[in-house]
Design an enzyme around this catalytic site. Structure first.
Site, PDB file in Angstrom:
ATOM      1  NE  ARG A   1      -1.729  -6.916 -30.785  1.00 15.49           N
ATOM      2  CZ  ARG A   1      -2.635  -6.005 -31.034  1.00 15.49           C
ATOM      3  NH1 ARG A   1      -2.866  -5.761 -29.525  1.00 15.49           N
ATOM      4  NH2 ARG A   1      -3.488  -6.852 -31.430  1.00 15.49           N
TER       5      ARG A   1
ATOM      6  CG  LEU B   1      -9.775  -5.538 -26.325  1.00 13.98           C
ATOM      7  CD1 LEU B   1     -10.613  -7.094 -25.914  1.00 13.98           C
ATOM      8  CD2 LEU B   1     -10.066  -5.537 -28.071  1.00 13.98           C
TER       9      LEU B   1
ATOM     10  N   GLY C   1      -9.607  -8.360 -37.097  1.00 18.70           N
ATOM     11  CA  GLY C   1     -10.439  -7.918 -37.663  1.00 18.70           C
ATOM     12  C   GLY C   1     -11.189 -10.344 -38.569  1.00 18.70           C
TER      13      GLY C   1
ATOM     14  CE1 TYR D   1      -1.647   4.753 -27.073  1.00 24.89           C
ATOM     15  CE2 TYR D   1      -1.868   2.606 -28.080  1.00 24.89           C
ATOM     16  CZ  TYR D   1      -1.676   3.286 -27.386  1.00 24.89           C
ATOM     17  OH  TYR D   1      -3.591   3.780 -27.857  1.00 24.89           O
TER      18      TYR D   1
ATOM     19  CD  GLN E   1      -1.070  -4.630 -24.892  1.00 20.33           C
ATOM     20  OE1 GLN E   1      -2.079  -4.461 -24.807  1.00 20.33           O
ATOM     21  NE2 GLN E   1      -0.533  -5.383 -26.216  1.00 20.33           N
TER      22      GLN E   1
ATOM     23  CB  ALA F   1       1.777  -3.053 -31.624  1.00 22.28           C
TER      24      ALA F   1
ATOM     25  NE  ARG G   1     -12.766  -4.263 -32.986  1.00 25.34           N
ATOM     26  CZ  ARG G   1     -12.112  -3.730 -34.224  1.00 25.34           C
ATOM     27  NH1 ARG G   1     -12.783  -2.843 -35.210  1.00 25.34           N
ATOM     28  NH2 ARG G   1     -11.657  -4.667 -35.514  1.00 25.34           N
TER      29      ARG G   1
HETATM   30  C1  LIG Z   1     -12.216  -0.476 -27.407  1.00 21.33           C
HETATM   31  C2  LIG Z   1     -10.159  -1.119 -28.158  1.00 21.33           C
HETATM   32  C3  LIG Z   1      -9.652  -1.179 -27.282  1.00 21.33           C
HETATM   33  C4  LIG Z   1      -7.743  -2.123 -27.149  1.00 21.33           C
HETATM   34  N1  LIG Z   1      -7.304  -1.781 -27.031  1.00 21.33           N
HETATM   35  C5  LIG Z   1      -6.267  -2.381 -26.395  1.00 21.33           C
HETATM   36  C6  LIG Z   1      -4.987  -2.234 -26.363  1.00 21.33           C
HETATM   37  O1  LIG Z   1      -4.278  -2.207 -24.637  1.00 21.33           O
HETATM   38  N2  LIG Z   1      -3.690  -3.010 -26.364  1.00 21.33           N
HETATM   39  C7  LIG Z   1      -3.632  -3.286 -27.489  1.00 21.33           C
HETATM   40  O2  LIG Z   1      -2.697  -4.090 -28.154  1.00 21.33           O
HETATM   41  N3  LIG Z   1      -5.246  -3.051 -28.645  1.00 21.33           N
HETATM   42  C8  LIG Z   1      -6.204  -2.185 -28.184  1.00 21.33           C
HETATM   43  N4  LIG Z   1      -6.938  -3.129 -29.188  1.00 21.33           N
HETATM   44  C9  LIG Z   1      -6.507  -3.774 -30.228  1.00 21.33           C
HETATM   45  C10 LIG Z   1      -6.989  -4.787 -30.538  1.00 21.33           C
HETATM   46  O3  LIG Z   1      -6.562  -5.769 -29.531  1.00 21.33           O
HETATM   47  C11 LIG Z   1      -7.055  -5.636 -31.459  1.00 21.33           C
HETATM   48  O4  LIG Z   1      -5.719  -6.396 -32.053  1.00 21.33           O
HETATM   49  C12 LIG Z   1      -8.095  -4.969 -32.549  1.00 21.33           C
HETATM   50  O5  LIG Z   1      -9.567  -4.850 -31.820  1.00 21.33           O
HETATM   51  C13 LIG Z   1      -8.292  -5.615 -33.771  1.00 21.33           C
HETATM   52  O6  LIG Z   1      -8.398  -7.105 -33.172  1.00 21.33           O
HETATM   53  P1  LIG Z   1     -10.590  -7.116 -33.217  1.00 21.33           P
HETATM   54  O7  LIG Z   1     -10.739  -7.440 -35.279  1.00 21.33           O
HETATM   55  O8  LIG Z   1     -10.962  -9.200 -33.396  1.00 21.33           O
HETATM   56  O9  LIG Z   1     -11.154  -6.568 -32.745  1.00 21.33           O
HETATM   57  C14 LIG Z   1      -8.159  -2.463 -28.933  1.00 21.33           C
HETATM   58  C15 LIG Z   1      -9.435  -2.283 -29.450  1.00 21.33           C
HETATM   59  C16 LIG Z   1     -10.490  -2.040 -28.992  1.00 21.33           C
HETATM   60  C17 LIG Z   1     -11.610  -2.036 -29.844  1.00 21.33           C
END
Ligand SMILES: Cc1cc2nc3c(=O)[nH]c(=O)nc-3n(C[C@H](O)[C@H](O)[C@H](O)COP(=O)(O)O)c2cc1C
Length: 345
Positions: A224, A24, A293, A177, A98, A174, A315
């Site tokens: 990923r 995140l 999700g 990027y 990561q 993933a 989240r």
């Molecule tokens: C604020 C935010 C930042 C994120 N940053 C990354 C990240 O740095 N690298 C990544 O692979 N995914 C990132 N994601 C995606 C999350 O790893 C995750 O796959 C996505 O939020 C869905 O999962 P969740 O429904 O449990 O939140 C980010 C998502 C959010 C909401």
């Protein structure tokens, strides 16, 4: 609960449960892009997860696309990350870094006025987040020797991560990027050995996987991928064959795991014949982490159905540092809200 059972990734890395903190991006590194004490406290509070995957972390100065994201290419950054790894380890947690290059998902404001770099000069349409009213600009296509030096940057970043005390790295292939840009026809129009055929489009990723695993070991390398294009990326017919090819190649490599990159894993893709995680499961024989999700009930059910092995939670982990304790105690979760991104709690 299966989610709360121990899981052995391999002979070197074993996890106390199957709940993974998803990567995140939080944009709280200091102005030298060094991770701070505050960041180490944030991860420490979440060390109950079986595995923490950190926020995406830049492999070099030119990998940046968002404000105040941390790096792993300077001595100060390695020292900064040591605070996080030692606190997480003191709590009995495991943590992977990561490692990331954004490619075209950037803007000269992050790159000392230089254009973003990408496989080809194909612009991302849209506005740069958190940068007033700026639009993305056309990136500069990388020269072949530059592509090779970015592979080397991934290798160095992985070695730096081990020096900083991480249990391993997750290669960020993933979410549109740089690596993903090489995999898709829409963003890869190259005609050198890194484009033109699906084998060539796969080469950048597979060479990074080889370089990183040679440097730090397959047991410490996760990956990923987003086989379903959903973010900063367009699908072109046939891209799914590139992913099948890659998964087939990865089957022989014994990586620590493969992780789905998607925000909503209930989405079905015609060209994948199902969800992104179903596609990974069908074409890949090692450990799969699902994400996107999920709640713990759905994750538990799907692990029983053998749809995947580990569940990454994003989240809800921002909203609930004590996510694992709440699942254990069957305690109601605090709902996530975007305003929570404004502080690191
Ligand atoms: C604020 C935010 C930042 C994120 N940053 C990354 C990240 O740095 N690298 C990544 O692979 N995914 C990132 N994601 C995606 C999350 O790893 C995750 O796959 C996505 O939020 C869905 O999962 P969740 O429904 O449990 O939140 C980010 C998502 C959010 C909401």
């Amino acid at each position: 609960m299966k989610l709360l059972e121990e899981y052995r990734l391999n002979a070197k890395v074993s996890l106390k449960n199957r709940i993974v903190m998803a990567p995140l991006t939080r944009s709280f590194a200091d102005d030298n892009l060094v991770p701070t004490e505050e960041i180490s406290n944030y991860y420490e509070k979440r060390a109950d997860a079986g595995l923490i995957i950190t926020e995406a972390t830049m492999i070099s100065r030119s990998a940046q696309g968002y404000p105040n994201t941390p790096g792993i290419y300077s001595k100060e950054q390695i020292a900064g990350w040591k605070k996080t790894t030692s606190k997480v380890h003191a709590k009995g947690g495991k943590i992977f870094l990561q490692i990331w290059h954004v490619g075209r998902v950037s803007h000269p404001i992050y790159l000392d006025g230089q254009p973003a770099v990408a496989p080809s000069a194909v612009k991302l349409e849209g506005r740069v987040p958190r940068a007033d009213d700026l639009q993305y600009e056309t990136p500069r296509a990388l020269e072949t020797h530059e592509v090779e030096s970015i592979i080397e940057d991934f290798r160095t970043a992985a070695l730096n991560a081990i020096e900083a005390g991480f249990d391993g790295v997750e290669i960020h292939g993933a979410n549109g990027y740089l690596i993903d840009q090489f995999l898709h026809q829409h963003t890869n129009k190259r005609n050198d050995k890194f484009g033109g055929s699906l084998e060539n489009r796969s080469r950048f990723l597979l060479q990074i996987v080889d370089a990183v695993t040679k440097a730090i070991g397959v047991e410490r390398t996760g990956l990923r991928l987003s086989p379903g294009a959903y973010f900063n990326m367009e699908h072109t017919k046939g891209d799914e064959l590139t992913f099948k090819f890659i998964l087939n190649m990865l089957n022989d490599k014994n990586l620590a795991y493969l992780h789905t990159g998607i925000f909503d894993d209930s989405m079905s893709f015609d060209y994948l014949g199902g969800t992104a995680t179903e596609f990974l499961r069908e074409n890949y024989s090692g450990t799969v982490i699902a994400s996107g999700g999920y709640n713990s009930d759905k994750g538990e059910q799907d692990i029983h159905l053998n749809k995947f092995d580990l569940l990454a939670i994003g989240r809800p982990f921002i909203a609930n540092p004590d996510y694992v304790a709440k699942v254990k105690g069957n305690i109601e979760l605090t709902a996530y809200d975007e305003s929570m991104l404004g502080s690191l709690v």
